[in-house]
Design a protein around this motif. Structure first.
Motif, PDB file in Angstrom:
ATOM      1  N   PHE A 142       0.860  -1.060   0.205  1.00 55.03           N
ATOM      2  CA  PHE A 142       0.009  -0.006   0.127  1.00 55.03           C
ATOM      3  C   PHE A 142       1.032   1.271   0.088  1.00 55.03           C
ATOM      4  O   PHE A 142       0.801   2.008  -0.817  1.00 55.03           O
ATOM      5  CB  PHE A 142      -0.932  -0.036   1.383  1.00 55.03           C
ATOM      6  N   ALA A 143       1.753   1.226   0.741  1.00 47.52           N
ATOM      7  CA  ALA A 143       2.538   2.487   0.851  1.00 47.52           C
ATOM      8  C   ALA A 143       3.736   2.624  -0.494  1.00 47.52           C
ATOM      9  O   ALA A 143       3.752   3.697  -0.749  1.00 47.52           O
ATOM     10  CB  ALA A 143       3.765   2.357   2.108  1.00 47.52           C
ATOM     11  N   GLN A 144       3.875   1.444  -0.919  1.00 53.08           N
ATOM     12  CA  GLN A 144       4.550   1.579  -2.187  1.00 53.08           C
ATOM     13  C   GLN A 144       4.003   2.264  -3.338  1.00 53.08           C
ATOM     14  O   GLN A 144       4.235   2.870  -4.036  1.00 53.08           O
ATOM     15  CB  GLN A 144       5.264   0.100  -2.587  1.00 53.08           C
ATOM     16  N   PHE A 145       2.445   1.681  -3.187  1.00 58.93           N
ATOM     17  CA  PHE A 145       1.660   2.225  -4.221  1.00 58.93           C
ATOM     18  C   PHE A 145       1.438   3.630  -4.051  1.00 58.93           C
ATOM     19  O   PHE A 145       1.437   4.486  -5.031  1.00 58.93           O
ATOM     20  CB  PHE A 145       0.183   1.448  -4.034  1.00 58.93           C
ATOM     21  N   GLN A 172       4.064  10.406  -7.103  1.00 54.66           N
ATOM     22  CA  GLN A 172       5.035  10.806  -7.908  1.00 54.66           C
ATOM     23  C   GLN A 172       4.383  11.250  -9.187  1.00 54.66           C
ATOM     24  O   GLN A 172       4.794  12.009  -9.963  1.00 54.66           O
ATOM     25  CB  GLN A 172       6.083   9.811  -8.109  1.00 54.66           C
ATOM     26  N   GLU A 173       3.329  10.433  -9.559  1.00 59.65           N
ATOM     27  CA  GLU A 173       2.518  10.289 -10.879  1.00 59.65           C
ATOM     28  C   GLU A 173       1.830  11.747 -10.660  1.00 59.65           C
ATOM     29  O   GLU A 173       1.920  12.645 -11.599  1.00 59.65           O
ATOM     30  CB  GLU A 173       1.444   9.390 -10.958  1.00 59.65           C
ATOM     31  N   GLU A 174       1.298  11.944  -9.542  1.00 61.27           N
ATOM     32  CA  GLU A 174       0.402  13.175  -9.427  1.00 61.27           C
ATOM     33  C   GLU A 174       1.031  14.440  -9.514  1.00 61.27           C
ATOM     34  O   GLU A 174       0.847  15.511  -9.994  1.00 61.27           O
ATOM     35  CB  GLU A 174      -0.240  13.260  -7.845  1.00 61.27           C
ATOM     36  N   LYS A 200      -1.359  16.266  -0.773  1.00 63.08           N
ATOM     37  CA  LYS A 200      -0.998  16.289   0.464  1.00 63.08           C
ATOM     38  C   LYS A 200      -1.781  15.313   1.402  1.00 63.08           C
ATOM     39  O   LYS A 200      -1.202  14.348   2.035  1.00 63.08           O
ATOM     40  CB  LYS A 200      -1.385  17.627   1.172  1.00 63.08           C
ATOM     41  N   PHE A 201      -2.938  14.772   0.910  1.00 65.73           N
ATOM     42  CA  PHE A 201      -3.944  13.683   1.624  1.00 65.73           C
ATOM     43  C   PHE A 201      -3.016  12.347   1.203  1.00 65.73           C
ATOM     44  O   PHE A 201      -2.741  11.354   1.999  1.00 65.73           O
ATOM     45  CB  PHE A 201      -5.307  13.697   1.196  1.00 65.73           C
ATOM     46  N   LEU A 202      -2.637  12.083  -0.068  1.00 62.05           N
ATOM     47  CA  LEU A 202      -1.668  10.766  -0.370  1.00 62.05           C
ATOM     48  C   LEU A 202      -0.426  10.805   0.615  1.00 62.05           C
ATOM     49  O   LEU A 202      -0.275   9.612   1.055  1.00 62.05           O
ATOM     50  CB  LEU A 202      -1.507  10.739  -1.758  1.00 62.05           C
ATOM     51  N   GLU A 203       0.049  11.885   0.829  1.00 60.25           N
ATOM     52  CA  GLU A 203       1.270  11.914   1.486  1.00 60.25           C
ATOM     53  C   GLU A 203       0.824  11.551   2.912  1.00 60.25           C
ATOM     54  O   GLU A 203       1.810  10.732   3.661  1.00 60.25           O
ATOM     55  CB  GLU A 203       2.147  13.113   1.489  1.00 60.25           C
ATOM     56  N   ASP A 204       0.000  12.123   3.528  1.00 59.82           N
ATOM     57  CA  ASP A 204      -0.338  11.825   4.867  1.00 59.82           C
ATOM     58  C   ASP A 204      -0.960  10.592   5.143  1.00 59.82           C
ATOM     59  O   ASP A 204      -0.598   9.756   6.135  1.00 59.82           O
ATOM     60  CB  ASP A 204      -1.723  12.759   5.470  1.00 59.82           C
TER      61      ASP A 204
END
Length: 202
Positions: free
Chosen positions: A5-8, A14-16, A190-194
């Protein structure tokens, strides 16, 4: 499972970031000052004897229909369509010498967006108009609210002109969409990073 999950999420971030159009939020022309509190943004402009504020929230601002259609028609190698954030926005006009604020609740009708055939057509509509006591955080439901569905067209046009005279016109609405879309994307990253740091936290 959490590692995968973390890898995904790392790849997704990166894509975003690659497709992020604005590294910093785009400006709105016409001397508007921007304040952002999380998902809520406020634009403020002062003109002779008046203060105009426009407030919007990016949550739920991306029309759902766009996503569903593309899922089915999309070929695997096609670029995902660009999502556009079209939030409802509230315009408040405060005159220095009165205790009342004129509040206009505006939105982008879903069927209007992207039809640039009609030159004169407005890209946003006024949905409701009311007076609220200036400076009070909670608006009263007891104050009369005018719904524009049954409104005399001449009065509606005057209200649109009233807004345009204060800098809230199609150009402003286009820039608001641009700003909102950039803000939404920034918050999404930011949400993805959190989420990633939350998942990684053991």
């Amino acid at each position: 499972g959490d590692k995968a999950f973390a890898q995904f999420l790392t790849d997704e971030i990166q894509e975003e970031k690659k497709i992020q159009k604005h590294k910093s939020l785009p400006k709105v022309s016409g001397g508007w000052e921007l304040e952002v509190h999380g998902t809520e943004a406020k634009l403020v402009r002062k003109i002779a004897g008046e203060k105009i504020t426009v407030t919007f929230n990016i949550n739920n601002s991306i029309p759902p229909s766009a996503e569903e259609e593309t899922q089915e028609q999309q070929k695997p190698d096609e670029q995902e369509p660009e999502l556009t954030s079209t939030p409802n926005f509230v315009v408040e006009v405060i005159k220095d010498d009165t205790k009342q604020t004129l509040v206009l609740d505006c939105h982008f009708p879903e069927d209007e967006i992207g039809h640039e055939g009609e030159e004169e057509s407005d890209i946003f509509t006024i949905r409701e108009v009311s007076f609220q006591p200036t400076g009070e955080a909670d608006w009263k439901d007891t104050n009369y609210t005018l719904n524009t569905d049954s409104l005399d067209w001449a009065l509606y046009d005057h209200l649109m002109d009233f807004l345009a005279d204060r800098g809230v016109d199609n150009t402003f609405a286009d820039e608001l969409i641009e700003l909102s879309t950039a803000l939404e994307h920034q918050e999404y990253i930011k949400f993805l990073e959190d989420l990633k740091s939350f998942v990684k936290c053991q």
